[in-house]
Write a protein that holds these residues in place. Sequence first.
Motif, PDB file in Angstrom:
ATOM      1  N   GLY A  77      44.093  26.769  31.525  1.00  0.00           N
ATOM      2  CA  GLY A  77      45.103  26.268  32.443  1.00  0.00           C
ATOM      3  C   GLY A  77      45.134  24.754  32.512  1.00  0.00           C
ATOM      4  N   PHE A  78      46.310  24.203  32.783  1.00  0.00           N
ATOM      5  CA  PHE A  78      46.456  22.752  32.899  1.00  0.00           C
ATOM      6  C   PHE A  78      45.846  22.256  34.209  1.00  0.00           C
ATOM      7  N   PHE A  79      45.997  23.069  35.285  1.00  0.00           N
ATOM      8  CA  PHE A  79      45.451  22.713  36.593  1.00  0.00           C
ATOM      9  C   PHE A  79      44.158  23.505  36.829  1.00  0.00           C
ATOM     10  N   PRO A  80      43.238  22.965  37.615  1.00  0.00           N
ATOM     11  CA  PRO A  80      42.002  23.706  37.915  1.00  0.00           C
ATOM     12  C   PRO A  80      42.293  24.895  38.826  1.00  0.00           C
ATOM     13  N   GLY A  81      41.364  25.849  38.838  1.00  0.00           N
ATOM     14  CA  GLY A  81      41.511  27.015  39.700  1.00  0.00           C
ATOM     15  C   GLY A  81      41.534  28.299  38.905  1.00  0.00           C
ATOM     16  N   HIS A  82      41.347  29.398  39.618  1.00  0.00           N
ATOM     17  CA  HIS A  82      41.289  30.714  38.973  1.00  0.00           C
ATOM     18  C   HIS A  82      42.674  31.117  38.490  1.00  0.00           C
ATOM     19  N   ARG A  83      42.746  31.681  37.282  1.00  0.00           N
ATOM     20  CA  ARG A  83      44.019  32.074  36.697  1.00  0.00           C
ATOM     21  C   ARG A  83      44.187  33.596  36.730  1.00  0.00           C
ATOM     22  N   VAL A  84      45.461  34.019  36.746  1.00  0.00           N
ATOM     23  CA  VAL A  84      45.807  35.439  36.788  1.00  0.00           C
ATOM     24  C   VAL A  84      46.888  35.725  35.756  1.00  0.00           C
ATOM     25  N   VAL A  85      46.727  36.831  35.038  1.00  0.00           N
ATOM     26  CA  VAL A  85      47.778  37.356  34.166  1.00  0.00           C
ATOM     27  C   VAL A  85      48.277  38.645  34.813  1.00  0.00           C
ATOM     28  N   PHE A  86      49.578  38.720  35.041  1.00  0.00           N
ATOM     29  CA  PHE A  86      50.161  39.851  35.755  1.00  0.00           C
ATOM     30  C   PHE A  86      51.087  40.634  34.835  1.00  0.00           C
TER      31      PHE A  86
END
Length: 339
Positions: A77-86
């Motif tokens: 991801g470009f931004f920090p933080g947890h990512r989700v694929v939906f």
Amino acid sequence: MKMSGAKADGYIAAPDPGHIGVLIYGQDAMRVTLKREDLIKNLAGENAEADMRLTRLQAGDLRKDPATVLDALKAVGFFPGHRVVFIEDATDATFPTIEAALSDWAQGDASLIVTAGALRATSKLRKVFESNQNAVAIAVYDDPPSRDSIFATANAQGLQFDRSGEEALLTVGMALEPGDLRQMIEKLALYKLGDQTPVGEEDVLAIAPAAADADVDDLVGAVAEGQSDKVGPLMARLSGQGANTTTVCISLGRHFRTLHAAATAGAGPDAALSRSRPPVFGPRKNKMLAQIRAWGPARLEAALGVIMDTERSLRSTTPYPQSAVLERALVRLAMMRPR
């Protein structure tokens, strides 16, 4: 692992970001959508989509390019933080692609959130999530909202309730679909914006799905006057207007609680009605004083017991139409008044 009910609600409120993925499935698409929205928000944050931490995929497109899922899970991801694929609207036809993606998942990859309609116990898609201790399958049933879920939605809006407000919200909320309940609570938060007092019964009734106020007052008056023959026609008129039965029941309970409180007040019924919230004056006060004399404290207390039982019946998954349950109780109440 599989979850449902209160356990599933608790997990959605505080999901484990270390889990590979979550399947949410059920007959009611709106209920599934609301659960999924809350889960993604709690995993990836309020602005997940704007901050590019959320990737949306359609299940129908995966057969053309099965690698899309794994690529999305492993993307940085470009931004920090947890990512989700939906993945939306998954079926057993997409099972091989999803199974492969779960098998290749590694620590640091995005979480996989999958939604589906009603799935049988033999569904391969269900089994791949239920049999994996690092994944979760959440079944969403068409049950009335629980007390915990109703007040969790209200607490998320920062609302505080007094006792009458809690009872009113619980009674109305259990009769609403989840989407309608959330919409009502959002309206209630706007209604109380800038008002620091707790939410009371009057506030809930002001926002609850509308019934024709004049007809509700006529129905409540007919019951209090013992006019059982008028209950059926008035109920038919309200049903034709799409009136919410629980809203009618709350209005009835409020009227009889006011009568009972005035009947048992040390200062006498007249003074009690003048000091009630809201105060009662004029012809309405005279009519209520006559009702108090006719019913008496003991019968008013018994009437409140019937109303409370009816509210509980309306909250439950009764096999009978709610309007029929309410009408039967109203006729019974009207016949309790001495002739």
